[in-house]
Design a protein around this motif. Structure first.
Motif, short mmCIF file in Angstrom:
data_model
loop_
_atom_site.label_atom_id
_atom_site.label_comp_id
_atom_site.label_asym_id
_atom_site.label_seq_id
_atom_site.Cartn_x
_atom_site.Cartn_y
_atom_site.Cartn_z
N LEU A 52 -29.19 5.89 20.17
CA LEU A 52 -27.81 6.16 20.57
C LEU A 52 -27.17 7.07 19.54
CD1 LEU A 52 -26.31 2.81 21.93
CD2 LEU A 52 -27.04 4.82 23.22
N GLU A 53 -26.53 8.13 20.00
CA GLU A 53 -25.93 9.09 19.09
C GLU A 53 -24.51 8.66 18.74
OE1 GLU A 53 -25.04 13.92 18.78
OE2 GLU A 53 -25.91 13.04 20.61
N ALA A 54 -24.21 8.61 17.44
CA ALA A 54 -22.87 8.30 16.95
C ALA A 54 -22.50 9.35 15.92
CB ALA A 54 -22.82 6.90 16.35
N ARG A 55 -21.44 10.10 16.20
CA ARG A 55 -21.04 11.21 15.33
C ARG A 55 -19.65 10.98 14.77
NH1 ARG A 55 -22.45 17.00 18.17
NH2 ARG A 55 -24.72 16.76 18.35
N PRO A 56 -19.45 11.36 13.48
CA PRO A 56 -18.08 11.33 12.94
C PRO A 56 -17.27 12.45 13.57
CG PRO A 56 -19.61 12.26 11.34
CD PRO A 56 -20.45 11.77 12.47
N ALA A 57 -15.98 12.20 13.76
CA ALA A 57 -15.10 13.19 14.37
C ALA A 57 -13.67 12.86 14.00
CB ALA A 57 -15.27 13.21 15.89
N GLU A 58 -12.81 13.86 14.04
CA GLU A 58 -11.39 13.63 13.88
C GLU A 58 -10.80 13.43 15.27
OE1 GLU A 58 -9.37 16.57 11.64
OE2 GLU A 58 -10.66 16.37 9.87
N LEU A 59 -10.33 12.25 15.52
CA LEU A 59 -9.77 11.89 16.83
C LEU A 59 -8.25 11.88 16.69
CD1 LEU A 59 -12.26 9.05 17.81
CD2 LEU A 59 -12.37 11.47 18.38
N ALA A 60 -7.64 12.95 17.18
CA ALA A 60 -6.20 13.11 16.96
C ALA A 60 -5.38 12.19 17.83
CB ALA A 60 -5.81 14.57 17.23
N GLU A 61 -5.82 11.95 19.07
CA GLU A 61 -5.04 11.15 19.99
C GLU A 61 -5.45 9.68 19.92
OE1 GLU A 61 -5.32 12.73 23.88
OE2 GLU A 61 -4.24 14.57 23.40
N ASP A 62 -4.54 8.83 20.40
CA ASP A 62 -4.88 7.42 20.51
C ASP A 62 -6.06 7.26 21.46
OD1 ASP A 62 -2.89 6.74 18.82
OD2 ASP A 62 -1.53 5.94 20.34
N LYS A 66 -16.67 -3.32 4.66
CA LYS A 66 -16.58 -2.47 5.85
C LYS A 66 -17.56 -1.31 5.80
CE LYS A 66 -13.46 0.66 8.31
NZ LYS A 66 -12.09 1.20 8.41
N ASN A 67 -17.66 -0.64 4.64
CA ASN A 67 -18.54 0.53 4.53
C ASN A 67 -20.00 0.14 4.69
OD1 ASN A 67 -16.33 2.19 4.14
ND2 ASN A 67 -16.47 2.16 1.90
N GLU A 68 -20.38 -0.99 4.12
CA GLU A 68 -21.77 -1.43 4.24
C GLU A 68 -22.10 -1.78 5.69
OE1 GLU A 68 -24.84 -4.82 2.45
OE2 GLU A 68 -22.74 -4.79 1.82
N ILE A 69 -21.18 -2.49 6.35
CA ILE A 69 -21.41 -2.85 7.76
C ILE A 69 -21.48 -1.60 8.63
CG2 ILE A 69 -20.43 -4.04 9.75
CD1 ILE A 69 -19.21 -6.04 7.77
N LEU A 70 -20.59 -0.63 8.36
CA LEU A 70 -20.61 0.62 9.12
C LEU A 70 -21.96 1.32 8.96
CD1 LEU A 70 -19.16 2.78 10.80
CD2 LEU A 70 -18.28 3.73 8.66
N SER A 71 -22.47 1.36 7.73
CA SER A 71 -23.77 2.01 7.49
C SER A 71 -24.89 1.29 8.23
CB SER A 71 -24.06 2.04 5.98
OG SER A 71 -23.11 2.81 5.29
N ILE A 72 -24.85 -0.04 8.23
CA ILE A 72 -25.88 -0.82 8.92
C ILE A 72 -25.86 -0.52 10.42
CG2 ILE A 72 -26.52 -3.17 9.59
CD1 ILE A 72 -25.58 -4.08 6.80
N ILE A 73 -24.67 -0.51 11.00
CA ILE A 73 -24.56 -0.30 12.44
C ILE A 73 -24.97 1.13 12.80
CG2 ILE A 73 -22.94 -0.17 14.37
CD1 ILE A 73 -21.41 -2.48 13.12
N LEU A 74 -24.52 2.13 12.02
CA LEU A 74 -24.88 3.51 12.32
C LEU A 74 -26.38 3.73 12.24
CD1 LEU A 74 -22.01 5.43 10.48
CD2 LEU A 74 -22.32 5.19 12.95
N ALA A 75 -27.02 3.14 11.23
CA ALA A 75 -28.48 3.27 11.12
C ALA A 75 -29.18 2.63 12.31
CB ALA A 75 -28.96 2.64 9.81
#
Length: 592
Positions: A22-32, A6-15
């Motif tokens: 396209l901007e993709a940022r980490p965030a704490e998403l409290a709600e569903d 999962k971590n490797e695939i996530l890194s590939i997609i984010l790169a």
């Protein structure tokens, strides 16, 4: 491909997303959120890695942003499960991205209960064999070369991509803007004193407004007498009393193939002309699905049979209530095959019943007209009208004995069935009949794992519909083996929340903003473990003709769009939105 974690695939997609802009940022998403651990914030993706259950969802959401024209991207927010007109293009984009990144497409599409779900295998199978859909829209937007249109000097065709982001405004909007600019008056500032006369400015020539590729239908060259006999036989089988599930399913499949054949084979069109057939329309009150998808709904045999029999029962009831009159039927949202009308013609003469047909897609009406011509049914048709039936007014205040519309999805989401009912019910004669007669939505807390065999059996019964339509069911993550599981309904009923009938305008307060207020929902103080909130849909088309749980693609349990986190004992405000993206909404009482 399948060995990546999962971590490797996530890194590939984010790169990849970073590289294409396209901007993709980490965030704490409290709600569903609509997709676990993901949301869209003004055109950028926010992801919560701790809650990101299905890493392939990143490409799922990125696709919906990427295929949108650049001037529209900054306004995108929330869950983009439906963006009207680009779903097929987004699927094609996702498949191309998976290949480009050397990721297993099956992993990307099988993105859990809110991604592409049970349609994943069909999508991957079709695309791997070169049976693409959505590619004409990518080509129209300048993102890829359609393999069906590629010349020897063109760049490599799809699944190669020329642009990962839609590079320009929608060609239709762009041409219309250019045309408007060319005709606008010059109202700019002028100097008060002019020493030397200025030359009269000459506007540069502007391109004519762009037009979608023309839909070309193949002429029917067979025997029309044989076609009429075949149609009559299929209709009587599909609407008869004696057929078993296998016979009814086969009859629906036969009718779909038959209408496609005599209607000019539009479902088989590839290349640029497919754009017109696959383009959806966003209406103020919801999405009008494209003609291709509308045609595939015929394959949901239980749905087709129940609605057509409902119209038939309504016509017979109207004949009893209005003796001696030719029954006038208004049928809104017909799609290209108009099954609820045309299936009646073997049972009634044109002196008994006549239809007014409305659909927002001219391409659908063009196909429909050819079918009517081949079958010689012109005397049954009062008019075929292109446009939004919600905005339409009958000529000379005409009223109808029967009004019918089937523009819905389960849970009454996305499509404008509620707004359509509010509109067309006004065109009923006193004592007239609406089809469907009643649609009931109920809340329940449901153990989807316990019902997994019902889910799988329902999908298997309607396999051809699910394979071609792109519809998919939000189900629980399947256990490794569930063949031996007992088929049970493990639910806590929370009660009926909304009933749609011809009297909906009198039964509920409908605000000017399109909101229908509904009774509040109180969550149980101690809900059973493992239960999820779902909407159940029960459809009565007429009298005792009912579609209930799992009978049709319309009656599987459904999620609630953008539902908040649910807390035991809390009271939630409930309403139905008829504008924008229709559907039920929830929020805790006392919140803005």
């Amino acid at each position: 491909m399948s060995g990546k974690g999962k971590n490797e695939i996530l890194s590939i997609i984010l790169a990849f997303l970073h590289d294409i802009g396209l901007e993709a940022r980490p965030a704490e998403l409290a709600e569903d959120t609509f997709l676990p651990g993901l949301t869209i914030d003004y055109g950028r993706i926010l992801y919560d890695e701790a809650r990101l259950t299905y890493v392939g969802d990143l490409l799922h959401e990125a696709a919906h942003i990427a295929v949108v024209p650049p001037d529209q991207r900054p306004a995108l927010q929330g869950g983009l499960a439906d963006t009207g007109g680009v779903e097929m293009a987004a699927i094609a984009w996702t498949y191309a991205a998976a290949l480009y990144l050397k990721l297993d497409p099956a992993m990307v599409f099988d993105a859990g209960p809110d991604g592409y779900q049970s349609g994943a295998a069909a999508i991957v199978s079709n695309f791997s064999q070169g049976h693409y859909f959505g590619v004409p829209i990518l080509a129209w937007r300048g993102m890829a070369v359609d393999p069906q249109q590629a010349g020897p000097d063109d760049p490599p065709p799809y699944p190669a991509m020329q642009h990962w982001l839609c590079p320009r405004p929608d060609p239709l909007d762009e041409a219309q803007a250019a045309s408007a600019a060319a005709t606008a008056e010059d109202v700019g500032p002028r100097a008060e004193i002019v020493d030397v006369p200025s030359p009269t400015p000459v506007a540069p020539p502007q391109p004519p407004p762009a037009k979608p590729p023309e839909l070309v239908l193949l002429p029917f060259t067979g025997s029309r007498d044989e076609a009429r006999e075949r149609f009559s036989a299929i209709s009587k089988c599909l609407l008869g009393d004696d057929g078993g599930p296998g016979e009814l399913r086969q009859a629906a499949n036969d009718l779909y193939a038959f209408f496609n054949e005599i209607g000019g084979q539009p479902q088989d069109i590839v290349g640029g002309a497919a754009f017109t057939w696959q383009q959806e329309t966003r209406l103020p009150s919801g999405k009008a699905i494209n003609p291709f998808t509308a045609a595939t709904c015929l394959l949901d045999y239980a749905r087709t049979r129940a609605f057509a029999r409902g119209v038939q029962a309504a016509i017979r009831a109207a004949q009893t209530r209005f003796p001696g009159e030719r029954i006038e039927v208004l049928y809104a949202g017909t799609g290209p095959f108009a099954p609820l009308a045309l299936l009646q013609t073997p049972f009634f003469g044109p002196h008994e019943v006549r239809f007014t047909l409305i659909d927002t897609h001219p391409a659908a009406l063009k196909c429909q007209s050819q079918i009517v011509s081949v079958l010689g049914l012109e005397s049954y048709i009062e008019a075929a009208i292109p446009g939004d039936a919600i905005q339409w007014t009958p000529p000379e205040g005409r009223a109808y004995h029967v009004v019918a519309a089937e523009v819905m999805q389960r849970g009454l989401v996305i499509e404008p069935q509620v707004a359509m009912t509010l509109a067309i019910a006004r065109h009923l004669r006193p004592g007239g009949f609406l089809v469907p007669e009643r649609v009931e939505l109920s809340f329940c807390l449901l153990n989807l794992q316990a019902e997994i065999n019902l889910v799988e059996d329902g999908i298997a019964r309607q396999a051809e519909y699910f394979r071609l339509s792109g519809d998919s069911i939000p189900d629980a993550e399947l256990p490794a083996s569930h063949c031996g599981l007992e088929t049970i309904r493990e639910r806590l009923d929370l009660g009926r929340i909304f009933t749609l009938t011809a009297s909906v305008a009198e039964d509920y307060d409908v605000s000017d903003a399109g909101r229908i207020g509904l009774p509040p929902l109180r969550m149980p103080d101690d809900p059973p473990a493992g239960r999820e909130l779902r909407v159940l849909t029960r459809i009565t088309t007429s009298g005792d003709i009912v579609l209930d749980d799992y009978a049709s693609g319309l009656t599987f349990p459904e999620l609630i769009f953008d539902a908040p986190s649910l807390t035991p004992g809390v009271l939630y405000e409930v309403w139905y939105e008829t504008l924008g993206t229709p559907g039920l909404r929830l929020q805790p009482t006392g919140t803005a």
